[in-house]
Design a protein around this motif. Structure first.
Motif, PDB file in Angstrom:
ATOM      1  N   ASP A 147      -1.625  17.129  27.402  1.00 21.12           N
ATOM      2  CA  ASP A 147      -1.548  16.507  26.082  1.00 21.12           C
ATOM      3  C   ASP A 147      -0.150  16.024  25.748  1.00 21.12           C
ATOM      4  N   GLY A 148       0.834  16.333  26.591  1.00 15.36           N
ATOM      5  CA  GLY A 148       2.174  15.783  26.453  1.00 15.36           C
ATOM      6  C   GLY A 148       3.010  16.338  25.318  1.00 15.36           C
ATOM      7  N   TYR A 149       2.691  17.517  24.835  1.00 16.48           N
ATOM      8  CA  TYR A 149       3.465  18.089  23.740  1.00 16.48           C
ATOM      9  C   TYR A 149       4.777  18.679  24.241  1.00 16.48           C
ATOM     10  N   SER A 150       5.788  18.601  23.384  1.00 16.32           N
ATOM     11  CA  SER A 150       7.085  19.207  23.689  1.00 16.32           C
ATOM     12  C   SER A 150       6.967  20.721  23.531  1.00 16.32           C
ATOM     13  N   TYR A 151       7.954  21.433  24.023  1.00 12.15           N
ATOM     14  CA  TYR A 151       7.954  22.889  23.874  1.00 12.15           C
ATOM     15  C   TYR A 151       7.991  23.280  22.396  1.00 12.15           C
ATOM     16  N   ASN A 152       8.735  22.539  21.589  1.00  9.51           N
ATOM     17  CA  ASN A 152       8.785  22.822  20.147  1.00  9.51           C
ATOM     18  C   ASN A 152       7.403  22.665  19.526  1.00  9.51           C
ATOM     19  N   GLU A 153       6.703  21.612  19.897  1.00  6.33           N
ATOM     20  CA  GLU A 153       5.368  21.379  19.349  1.00  6.33           C
ATOM     21  C   GLU A 153       4.384  22.450  19.822  1.00  6.33           C
ATOM     22  N   ILE A 154       4.495  22.867  21.077  1.00  5.46           N
ATOM     23  CA  ILE A 154       3.641  23.940  21.593  1.00  5.46           C
ATOM     24  C   ILE A 154       3.883  25.217  20.795  1.00  5.46           C
ATOM     25  N   ALA A 155       5.134  25.528  20.560  1.00  5.08           N
ATOM     26  CA  ALA A 155       5.473  26.723  19.790  1.00  5.08           C
ATOM     27  C   ALA A 155       4.851  26.663  18.396  1.00  5.08           C
ATOM     28  N   THR A 156       4.896  25.507  17.781  1.00  2.00           N
ATOM     29  CA  THR A 156       4.320  25.336  16.446  1.00  2.00           C
ATOM     30  C   THR A 156       2.799  25.480  16.484  1.00  2.00           C
ATOM     31  N   ILE A 157       2.154  24.815  17.413  1.00  2.00           N
ATOM     32  CA  ILE A 157       0.694  24.842  17.516  1.00  2.00           C
ATOM     33  C   ILE A 157       0.189  26.251  17.778  1.00  2.00           C
ATOM     34  N   VAL A 158       0.829  26.946  18.715  1.00  2.00           N
ATOM     35  CA  VAL A 158       0.366  28.264  19.123  1.00  2.00           C
ATOM     36  C   VAL A 158       0.885  29.366  18.198  1.00  2.00           C
ATOM     37  N   GLY A 159       1.947  29.081  17.459  1.00  2.00           N
ATOM     38  CA  GLY A 159       2.515  30.073  16.551  1.00  2.00           C
ATOM     39  C   GLY A 159       3.392  31.090  17.253  1.00  2.00           C
ATOM     40  N   ILE A 160       4.197  30.607  18.200  1.00  2.00           N
ATOM     41  CA  ILE A 160       5.094  31.487  18.951  1.00  2.00           C
ATOM     42  C   ILE A 160       6.511  30.911  18.917  1.00  2.00           C
ATOM     43  N   ASP A 161       7.466  31.688  19.420  1.00  2.00           N
ATOM     44  CA  ASP A 161       8.848  31.218  19.512  1.00  2.00           C
ATOM     45  C   ASP A 161       8.968  30.146  20.600  1.00  2.00           C
ATOM     46  N   LEU A 162       9.969  29.296  20.445  1.00  2.00           N
ATOM     47  CA  LEU A 162      10.233  28.240  21.417  1.00  2.00           C
ATOM     48  C   LEU A 162      10.431  28.823  22.812  1.00  2.00           C
ATOM     49  N   SER A 163      11.202  29.884  22.914  1.00  2.00           N
ATOM     50  CA  SER A 163      11.463  30.468  24.233  1.00  2.00           C
ATOM     51  C   SER A 163      10.182  30.975  24.886  1.00  2.00           C
ATOM     52  N   LEU A 164       9.273  31.541  24.094  1.00  2.00           N
ATOM     53  CA  LEU A 164       8.017  32.026  24.649  1.00  2.00           C
ATOM     54  C   LEU A 164       7.134  30.858  25.107  1.00  2.00           C
ATOM     55  N   ALA A 165       7.178  29.750  24.397  1.00  2.00           N
ATOM     56  CA  ALA A 165       6.427  28.560  24.826  1.00  2.00           C
ATOM     57  C   ALA A 165       6.909  28.114  26.200  1.00  2.00           C
ATOM     58  N   LYS A 166       8.226  28.077  26.390  1.00  2.00           N
ATOM     59  CA  LYS A 166       8.791  27.683  27.682  1.00  2.00           C
ATOM     60  C   LYS A 166       8.390  28.668  28.779  1.00  2.00           C
ATOM     61  N   VAL A 167       8.435  29.943  28.461  1.00  2.00           N
ATOM     62  CA  VAL A 167       8.084  30.978  29.434  1.00  2.00           C
ATOM     63  C   VAL A 167       6.620  30.855  29.847  1.00  2.00           C
ATOM     64  N   ARG A 168       5.749  30.616  28.877  1.00  2.00           N
ATOM     65  CA  ARG A 168       4.319  30.507  29.205  1.00  2.00           C
ATOM     66  C   ARG A 168       4.029  29.321  30.116  1.00  2.00           C
ATOM     67  N   VAL A 169       4.644  28.191  29.852  1.00  2.00           N
ATOM     68  CA  VAL A 169       4.432  27.021  30.715  1.00  2.00           C
ATOM     69  C   VAL A 169       4.985  27.319  32.109  1.00  2.00           C
ATOM     70  N   TYR A 170       6.165  27.907  32.177  1.00  2.00           N
ATOM     71  CA  TYR A 170       6.784  28.238  33.455  1.00  2.00           C
ATOM     72  C   TYR A 170       5.896  29.202  34.247  1.00  2.00           C
ATOM     73  N   ARG A 171       5.417  30.252  33.592  1.00  2.00           N
ATOM     74  CA  ARG A 171       4.561  31.231  34.276  1.00  2.00           C
ATOM     75  C   ARG A 171       3.241  30.603  34.718  1.00  2.00           C
ATOM     76  N   ALA A 172       2.695  29.733  33.900  1.00  2.00           N
ATOM     77  CA  ALA A 172       1.447  29.054  34.279  1.00  2.00           C
ATOM     78  C   ALA A 172       1.658  28.223  35.537  1.00  2.00           C
ATOM     79  N   ARG A 173       2.787  27.522  35.598  1.00  2.00           N
ATOM     80  CA  ARG A 173       3.084  26.714  36.791  1.00  2.00           C
ATOM     81  C   ARG A 173       3.255  27.603  38.019  1.00  2.00           C
ATOM     82  N   LEU A 174       3.941  28.739  37.862  1.00  2.00           N
ATOM     83  CA  LEU A 174       4.105  29.671  38.988  1.00  2.00           C
ATOM     84  C   LEU A 174       2.757  30.180  39.481  1.00  2.00           C
TER      85      LEU A 174
END
Length: 188
Positions: A147-174
């Motif tokens: 869907d092309g959302y930025s990490y900030n937008e993911i954090a807002t949509i999911v209701g989490i911190d920006l750093s956790l949004a980045k971690v989740r995407v990174y872990r999903a890719r791993l």
């Protein structure tokens, strides 16, 4: 607003005007917003749910709730707000059905005929791998990669911190790399 203008070509000011009309209950404004977001919201619901029928239910619930809660939209990004509603609709359906909610359907844009068999095979493997991801990792990956959302937008949509949004995407890719390693090695 000029009727002949394509929906995707609306300026920020025009979108703001449509949102304000929507908040007042204008059915044409709802139609415009629906046209702007229906494909992306449906694709998100399809990626999150276990089958097409459940995705359609979540999709429909999203737009019903969008209309019912239109007064809650206050100067925020309409896309983020709508994806937050879609996310909740999907999670509510998952909880209600008490299923293994790890299904994912990659959007398929078609390919030349000679590539179709290979594409179907690859897509099936990717779907199985994505189905194995925990829901929080899957939703972060879907929002980022499909869907092309930025990490900030993911954090807002999911209701989490920006750093956790980045971690989740990174872990999903791993996880995806590990799950698809055999397939990648076989293709070499």
């Amino acid at each position: 607003m000029e009727r002949s203008k394509h929906i995707g070509q609306l300026s920020e000011i025009e979108v703001a005007m449509v949102v304000e009309a929507f908040r007042r209950g204008d059915s044409e404004a709802f139609d415009v917003l629906y046209a702007m977001y229906k494909a992306r919201i449906y694709r998100f619901c399809l990626h999150m749910m276990t089958d097409e029928m459940l995705a359609k239910d979540a999709f429909q619930e999203t737009f019903i709730r969008m209309y019912e809660h239109r007064m809650e939209l206050r100067g925020q990004n309409i896309g983020s707000w709508l994806f937050t509603i879609a996310r909740r609709a999907c999670l509510n359906q998952m909880r209600a059905r008490r299923q293994n909610h790890e299904a994912f359907d990659e959007t398929y844009h078609g390919a030349p005929i000679e590539d179709e068999i290979v594409d179907v095979y690859l897509r099936e493997h990717i779907e199985r791998a994505l189905a194995m991801l925990p829901v929080p990792l899957r939703e972060a990956l879907v929002l980022r990669e499909y869907d092309g959302y930025s990490y900030n937008e993911i954090a807002t949509i999911v209701g989490i911190d920006l750093s956790l949004a980045k971690v989740r995407v990174y872990r999903a890719r791993l996880h995806m790399r590990k799950l698809l390693a055999d397939l990648v090695e076989a293709r070499r």
